[in-house]
Write a protein that holds these residues in place. Structure first.
Motif, PDB file in Angstrom:
ATOM      1  N   UNK A  90       0.853  -1.176   0.090  1.00 13.42           N
ATOM      2  CA  UNK A  90      -0.041  -0.015   0.188  1.00 13.42           C
ATOM      3  C   UNK A  90       0.827   1.360   0.023  1.00 13.42           C
ATOM      4  N   UNK A  91       0.120   2.335  -0.299  1.00 12.74           N
ATOM      5  CA  UNK A  91       0.798   3.632  -0.376  1.00 12.74           C
ATOM      6  C   UNK A  91       0.210   4.456   0.958  1.00 12.74           C
ATOM      7  N   UNK A  92       0.916   4.918   2.111  1.00 13.91           N
ATOM      8  CA  UNK A  92       0.314   5.439   3.323  1.00 13.91           C
ATOM      9  C   UNK A  92       0.953   6.919   3.020  1.00 13.91           C
ATOM     10  N   UNK A  93      -0.142   7.767   3.143  1.00 10.32           N
ATOM     11  CA  UNK A  93       0.137   9.356   3.309  1.00 10.32           C
ATOM     12  C   UNK A  93       0.177   9.388   4.888  1.00 10.32           C
ATOM     13  N   UNK A  94       1.386   9.916   5.338  1.00 10.10           N
ATOM     14  CA  UNK A  94       1.483  10.432   6.786  1.00 10.10           C
ATOM     15  C   UNK A  94       1.476  11.747   7.079  1.00 10.10           C
ATOM     16  N   UNK A  95       0.536  12.425   7.948  1.00 12.41           N
ATOM     17  CA  UNK A  95       0.837  13.851   8.629  1.00 12.41           C
ATOM     18  C   UNK A  95       1.698  13.724   9.667  1.00 12.41           C
ATOM     19  N   UNK A  96       2.958  14.458   9.569  1.00 10.28           N
ATOM     20  CA  UNK A  96       3.718  14.463  10.736  1.00 10.28           C
ATOM     21  C   UNK A  96       3.585  15.801  11.315  1.00 10.28           C
ATOM     22  N   UNK A  97       3.739  15.911  12.469  1.00  7.14           N
ATOM     23  CA  UNK A  97       4.162  17.216  13.124  1.00  7.14           C
ATOM     24  C   UNK A  97       5.580  17.220  14.101  1.00  7.14           C
ATOM     25  N   UNK A  98       6.667  17.903  13.785  1.00 10.27           N
ATOM     26  CA  UNK A  98       7.866  18.051  14.247  1.00 10.27           C
ATOM     27  C   UNK A  98       8.046  19.269  15.240  1.00 10.27           C
ATOM     28  N   UNK A  99       8.555  19.186  16.338  1.00 11.15           N
ATOM     29  CA  UNK A  99       8.927  19.967  17.171  1.00 11.15           C
ATOM     30  C   UNK A  99      10.515  20.234  17.214  1.00 11.15           C
ATOM     31  N   UNK A 100      10.892  21.582  17.128  1.00  8.85           N
ATOM     32  CA  UNK A 100      12.012  22.043  16.934  1.00  8.85           C
ATOM     33  C   UNK A 100      12.233  23.222  17.962  1.00  8.85           C
ATOM     34  N   UNK A 101      13.278  23.292  18.441  1.00 11.85           N
ATOM     35  CA  UNK A 101      13.702  24.530  19.310  1.00 11.85           C
ATOM     36  C   UNK A 101      14.918  25.367  18.854  1.00 11.85           C
ATOM     37  N   UNK A 102      14.639  26.412  18.310  1.00  5.51           N
ATOM     38  CA  UNK A 102      15.561  27.375  17.444  1.00  5.51           C
ATOM     39  C   UNK A 102      16.788  27.727  18.180  1.00  5.51           C
ATOM     40  N   UNK A 103      17.641  28.550  18.053  1.00  4.76           N
ATOM     41  CA  UNK A 103      18.885  29.074  18.448  1.00  4.76           C
ATOM     42  C   UNK A 103      18.272  30.086  19.639  1.00  4.76           C
ATOM     43  N   UNK A 104      17.206  30.741  19.401  1.00  7.81           N
ATOM     44  CA  UNK A 104      16.605  31.740  20.339  1.00  7.81           C
ATOM     45  C   UNK A 104      15.579  30.970  21.496  1.00  7.81           C
ATOM     46  N   UNK A 105      15.767  29.686  21.404  1.00  9.66           N
ATOM     47  CA  UNK A 105      15.128  28.952  22.164  1.00  9.66           C
ATOM     48  C   UNK A 105      13.702  29.008  22.240  1.00  9.66           C
ATOM     49  N   UNK A 106      13.052  29.404  20.835  1.00 10.01           N
ATOM     50  CA  UNK A 106      11.733  29.549  20.706  1.00 10.01           C
ATOM     51  C   UNK A 106      11.243  28.151  19.906  1.00 10.01           C
TER      52      UNK A 106
END
Length: 145
Positions: A90-106
């Motif tokens: 099958x083909x699976x379309x996956x919706x991902x959400x990634x969390x990142x912290x930038x250099x300004x801690x945001x």
């Protein structure tokens, strides 16, 4: 046919292994076990074919080091849709959400979609290919690179 619930469970485990690998290289074997013995990757950078094994784990090790360096914190599988090909593919379309912290801690959240080619081999789902967008452009756009 491969059921949506089976695919959703697979990518839930994928996310757990991925998040463990963000914390430590010890989780890389679990991530590698998700892939077939050979696979294909399609990105804006081109098409790549590879084999599962020591080389894949080394490539993943460098990749996860890069993700850690730019502040990757957690990946969440938000949704999955499935298009059957045949009984075991099958083909699976996956919706991902990634969390990142930038250099300004945001805290930055980046949502994206990846299409995976899945096979059922020896009763287990395995990724034998994926098609994704320009991850690097998204990282630059959000000031992570």
């Amino acid at each position: 046919m491969i059921a949506k619930a089976e695919v959703a469970k697979f990518f839930g485990a994928y996310a757990e292994f991925y998040n463990d690998a963000l914390l430590s290289d010890a989780g890389l074997k679990d991530v590698a076990d998700i892939y077939s013995s050979a696979f294909i990757s399609v990105t804006p950078g081109g098409v790549m074919a590879g084999e599962n094994g020591k080389q894949l784990i080394e490539i993943m090790k460098k990749g996860f080091e890069g993700y850690r360096a730019m502040g990757a914190g957690k990946m969440t599988c938000r949704d999955v849709s499935v298009t059957p090909i045949d009984q075991d593919h099958c083909v699976a379309k996956v919706q991902w959400s990634g969390e990142y912290q930038n250099k300004k801690a945001a805290l930055i959240t980046i949502d994206f979609e990846v299409s995976y080619l899945l096979e059922r081999r020896d009763g287990k789902l395995k990724v034998f290919g994926w098609i994704s967008g320009d991850e690097q452009a998204e990282f630059r756009k959000h000031g992570l690179l």
